[in-house]
Structure formats: C-alpha cells, structure tokens
Write a protein that holds these residues in place. Sequence first.
Motif, PDB file in Angstrom:
ATOM      1  N   LYS A  66      -6.757   3.326  -4.302  1.00  0.00           N
ATOM      2  CA  LYS A  66      -8.042   2.845  -4.810  1.00  0.00           C
ATOM      3  C   LYS A  66      -8.538   1.631  -4.036  1.00  0.00           C
ATOM      4  O   LYS A  66      -9.688   1.243  -4.182  1.00  0.00           O
ATOM      5  N   TYR A  67      -7.687   1.026  -3.199  1.00  0.00           N
ATOM      6  CA  TYR A  67      -8.104  -0.109  -2.371  1.00  0.00           C
ATOM      7  C   TYR A  67      -8.474   0.318  -0.953  1.00  0.00           C
ATOM      8  O   TYR A  67      -8.658  -0.508  -0.089  1.00  0.00           O
ATOM      9  N   GLY A  68      -8.583   1.605  -0.717  1.00  0.00           N
ATOM     10  CA  GLY A  68      -8.987   2.112   0.579  1.00  0.00           C
ATOM     11  C   GLY A  68      -7.808   2.476   1.458  1.00  0.00           C
ATOM     12  O   GLY A  68      -6.658   2.298   1.070  1.00  0.00           O
ATOM     13  N   PRO A  69      -8.102   3.005   2.640  1.00  0.00           N
ATOM     14  CA  PRO A  69      -7.015   3.428   3.530  1.00  0.00           C
ATOM     15  C   PRO A  69      -6.209   2.235   4.043  1.00  0.00           C
ATOM     16  O   PRO A  69      -6.741   1.142   4.226  1.00  0.00           O
ATOM     17  N   CYS A  70      -4.922   2.465   4.266  1.00  0.00           N
ATOM     18  CA  CYS A  70      -4.073   1.362   4.726  1.00  0.00           C
ATOM     19  C   CYS A  70      -3.645   1.521   6.172  1.00  0.00           C
ATOM     20  O   CYS A  70      -3.090   0.596   6.752  1.00  0.00           O
ATOM     21  N   VAL A  71      -3.875   2.651   6.782  1.00  0.00           N
ATOM     22  CA  VAL A  71      -3.476   2.870   8.170  1.00  0.00           C
ATOM     23  C   VAL A  71      -4.510   2.224   9.091  1.00  0.00           C
ATOM     24  O   VAL A  71      -5.712   2.380   8.906  1.00  0.00           O
ATOM     25  N   GLY A  72      -4.027   1.472  10.051  1.00  0.00           N
ATOM     26  CA  GLY A  72      -4.913   0.829  11.010  1.00  0.00           C
ATOM     27  C   GLY A  72      -5.327  -0.575  10.632  1.00  0.00           C
ATOM     28  O   GLY A  72      -6.025  -1.240  11.387  1.00  0.00           O
ATOM     29  N   LEU A  73      -4.948  -1.036   9.459  1.00  0.00           N
ATOM     30  CA  LEU A  73      -5.269  -2.389   8.989  1.00  0.00           C
ATOM     31  C   LEU A  73      -3.979  -3.088   8.589  1.00  0.00           C
ATOM     32  O   LEU A  73      -3.034  -2.454   8.120  1.00  0.00           O
ATOM     33  N   SER A  74      -3.959  -4.395   8.751  1.00  0.00           N
ATOM     34  CA  SER A  74      -2.831  -5.135   8.184  1.00  0.00           C
ATOM     35  C   SER A  74      -3.037  -5.210   6.673  1.00  0.00           C
ATOM     36  O   SER A  74      -4.133  -4.940   6.164  1.00  0.00           O
ATOM     37  N   ARG A  75      -2.004  -5.575   5.962  1.00  0.00           N
ATOM     38  CA  ARG A  75      -2.123  -5.671   4.506  1.00  0.00           C
ATOM     39  C   ARG A  75      -3.150  -6.724   4.095  1.00  0.00           C
ATOM     40  O   ARG A  75      -3.915  -6.520   3.153  1.00  0.00           O
ATOM     41  N   LEU A  76      -3.178  -7.836   4.814  1.00  0.00           N
ATOM     42  CA  LEU A  76      -4.131  -8.891   4.480  1.00  0.00           C
ATOM     43  C   LEU A  76      -5.557  -8.435   4.752  1.00  0.00           C
ATOM     44  O   LEU A  76      -6.461  -8.678   3.938  1.00  0.00           O
ATOM     45  N   GLU A  77      -5.781  -7.750   5.878  1.00  0.00           N
ATOM     46  CA  GLU A  77      -7.122  -7.213   6.177  1.00  0.00           C
ATOM     47  C   GLU A  77      -7.557  -6.213   5.107  1.00  0.00           C
ATOM     48  O   GLU A  77      -8.718  -6.212   4.681  1.00  0.00           O
ATOM     49  N   ARG A  78      -6.630  -5.378   4.674  1.00  0.00           N
ATOM     50  CA  ARG A  78      -6.959  -4.395   3.634  1.00  0.00           C
ATOM     51  C   ARG A  78      -7.269  -5.088   2.306  1.00  0.00           C
ATOM     52  O   ARG A  78      -8.196  -4.700   1.592  1.00  0.00           O
ATOM     53  N   TRP A  79      -6.485  -6.131   1.982  1.00  0.00           N
ATOM     54  CA  TRP A  79      -6.727  -6.848   0.737  1.00  0.00           C
ATOM     55  C   TRP A  79      -8.094  -7.528   0.769  1.00  0.00           C
ATOM     56  O   TRP A  79      -8.854  -7.456  -0.190  1.00  0.00           O
ATOM     57  N   GLU A  80      -8.429  -8.185   1.904  1.00  0.00           N
ATOM     58  CA  GLU A  80      -9.732  -8.846   2.044  1.00  0.00           C
ATOM     59  C   GLU A  80     -10.869  -7.839   2.018  1.00  0.00           C
ATOM     60  O   GLU A  80     -11.926  -8.096   1.433  1.00  0.00           O
ATOM     61  N   ARG A  81     -10.672  -6.684   2.629  1.00  0.00           N
ATOM     62  CA  ARG A  81     -11.681  -5.628   2.626  1.00  0.00           C
ATOM     63  C   ARG A  81     -11.923  -5.143   1.196  1.00  0.00           C
ATOM     64  O   ARG A  81     -13.065  -4.956   0.774  1.00  0.00           O
ATOM     65  N   ALA A  82     -10.834  -4.952   0.441  1.00  0.00           N
ATOM     66  CA  ALA A  82     -10.976  -4.506  -0.954  1.00  0.00           C
ATOM     67  C   ALA A  82     -11.698  -5.552  -1.792  1.00  0.00           C
ATOM     68  O   ALA A  82     -12.517  -5.207  -2.655  1.00  0.00           O
ATOM     69  N   CYS A  83     -11.452  -6.856  -1.527  1.00  0.00           N
ATOM     70  CA  CYS A  83     -12.164  -7.923  -2.251  1.00  0.00           C
ATOM     71  C   CYS A  83     -13.652  -7.877  -1.938  1.00  0.00           C
ATOM     72  O   CYS A  83     -14.489  -8.001  -2.837  1.00  0.00           O
ATOM     73  N   SER A  84     -13.986  -7.722  -0.658  1.00  0.00           N
ATOM     74  CA  SER A  84     -15.393  -7.726  -0.260  1.00  0.00           C
ATOM     75  C   SER A  84     -16.140  -6.516  -0.803  1.00  0.00           C
ATOM     76  O   SER A  84     -17.350  -6.573  -1.006  1.00  0.00           O
ATOM     77  N   MET A  85     -15.438  -5.433  -1.069  1.00  0.00           N
ATOM     78  CA  MET A  85     -16.070  -4.230  -1.613  1.00  0.00           C
ATOM     79  C   MET A  85     -16.071  -4.221  -3.138  1.00  0.00           C
ATOM     80  O   MET A  85     -16.548  -3.261  -3.749  1.00  0.00           O
ATOM     81  N   GLY A  86     -15.514  -5.265  -3.754  1.00  0.00           N
ATOM     82  CA  GLY A  86     -15.517  -5.354  -5.211  1.00  0.00           C
ATOM     83  C   GLY A  86     -14.489  -4.454  -5.876  1.00  0.00           C
ATOM     84  O   GLY A  86     -14.681  -4.056  -7.020  1.00  0.00           O
ATOM     85  N   LEU A  87     -13.387  -4.151  -5.195  1.00  0.00           N
ATOM     86  CA  LEU A  87     -12.377  -3.260  -5.758  1.00  0.00           C
ATOM     87  C   LEU A  87     -11.310  -3.995  -6.573  1.00  0.00           C
ATOM     88  O   LEU A  87     -10.429  -3.365  -7.141  1.00  0.00           O
ATOM     89  N   ASN A  88     -11.405  -5.319  -6.615  1.00  0.00           N
ATOM     90  CA  ASN A  88     -10.519  -6.166  -7.413  1.00  0.00           C
ATOM     91  C   ASN A  88      -9.025  -5.925  -7.164  1.00  0.00           C
ATOM     92  O   ASN A  88      -8.288  -5.526  -8.076  1.00  0.00           O
ATOM     93  N   PRO A  89      -8.543  -6.174  -5.943  1.00  0.00           N
ATOM     94  CA  PRO A  89      -7.101  -6.044  -5.703  1.00  0.00           C
ATOM     95  C   PRO A  89      -6.353  -7.162  -6.416  1.00  0.00           C
ATOM     96  O   PRO A  89      -6.937  -8.201  -6.747  1.00  0.00           O
ATOM     97  N   PRO A  90      -5.081  -6.984  -6.677  1.00  0.00           N
ATOM     98  CA  PRO A  90      -4.314  -8.002  -7.414  1.00  0.00           C
ATOM     99  C   PRO A  90      -4.285  -9.336  -6.663  1.00  0.00           C
ATOM    100  O   PRO A  90      -3.964  -9.376  -5.480  1.00  0.00           O
ATOM    101  N   PRO A  91      -4.612 -10.442  -7.338  1.00  0.00           N
ATOM    102  CA  PRO A  91      -4.633 -11.736  -6.653  1.00  0.00           C
ATOM    103  C   PRO A  91      -3.243 -12.187  -6.205  1.00  0.00           C
ATOM    104  O   PRO A  91      -3.127 -12.890  -5.202  1.00  0.00           O
ATOM    105  N   GLU A  92      -2.174 -11.764  -6.897  1.00  0.00           N
ATOM    106  CA  GLU A  92      -0.831 -12.171  -6.471  1.00  0.00           C
ATOM    107  C   GLU A  92      -0.462 -11.561  -5.120  1.00  0.00           C
ATOM    108  O   GLU A  92       0.285 -12.150  -4.349  1.00  0.00           O
ATOM    109  N   ILE A  93      -1.029 -10.382  -4.804  1.00  0.00           N
ATOM    110  CA  ILE A  93      -0.801  -9.775  -3.488  1.00  0.00           C
ATOM    111  C   ILE A  93      -1.463 -10.626  -2.414  1.00  0.00           C
ATOM    112  O   ILE A  93      -0.881 -10.901  -1.366  1.00  0.00           O
TER     113      ILE A  93
END
Length: 124
Positions: free
Chosen positions: A75-102
């Motif tokens: 639900k936070y989008g694809p993870c291949v090709g991105l680092s975990r931090l890039e994916r987490w920031e991308r999910a935040c910018s898209m309003g997907l509300n990833p866990p803040p502890e991550i």
Amino acid sequence: MASADIKGFFRQKKGGVSKKPASSSRKKSGKSSIGTICLPEAAETPALMAHGKFDRQDDYGDGDEKLTQFDMDMKYGPCVGLSRLERWERACSMGLNPPPEIGNLLRSLSVSNPKLECLWEGRV
C-alpha cells in the motif's frame, strides 16, 4: 486387431534380470529401514536452532522485522528501485501515511548502512 500389433511392438523385454534370491552374505537385522528419519548431526543443530526456532537474533532484530514488513506492504507503493527512506518519503508525499517509527528508524541509520536498501535489492 490394431491393439494386438501395438502390444507386440511395445512389449518390454526384461533381459539381464536374475531370478536368484538375494545373497545371504549380509545379516539382516530385525529393524526395517523403511520409515527411518535422517536427522542432522547434533553439532549442526545448536547453531541453527534455539528453543525450537531459528536463531537469527545476531543479524535480525525487531527493527529489521518492521523494515521487512514495510517492504512487503504494497500500500506504500513499489519498493524495487528505491531505498527504504526514498520509498517512505514518497509515501508521505502521496498521503499514504506510512508508519512514523519506520521513518525515524531509517533516518537514524547511516548512509552506507545496508538496512536502507529494500528487501529485494540485488535479488530481482
């Protein structure tokens, strides 16, 4: 009519099979070899198992479990090709509300830490 020709054509020929009973040079024990279980040697077991579970505490902690779950959650989008931090920031910018502890965990890691990479990095 045709079936008789086919049976004769495909008949198996059993050549070289002796009809003698097996030699009695081996002594037979009362135990059957059917159903025996091959277990690993006792020296191998403690390194891999601890209290009935795989012992991965040296390499695999609670934070690693959360990061793996984050990678597996699509639900936070694809993870291949991105680092975990890039994916987490991308999910935040898209309003997907990833866990803040991550996000806090990822920001606390150094740039060269392999835990920043996706679970699938180098595998696919």
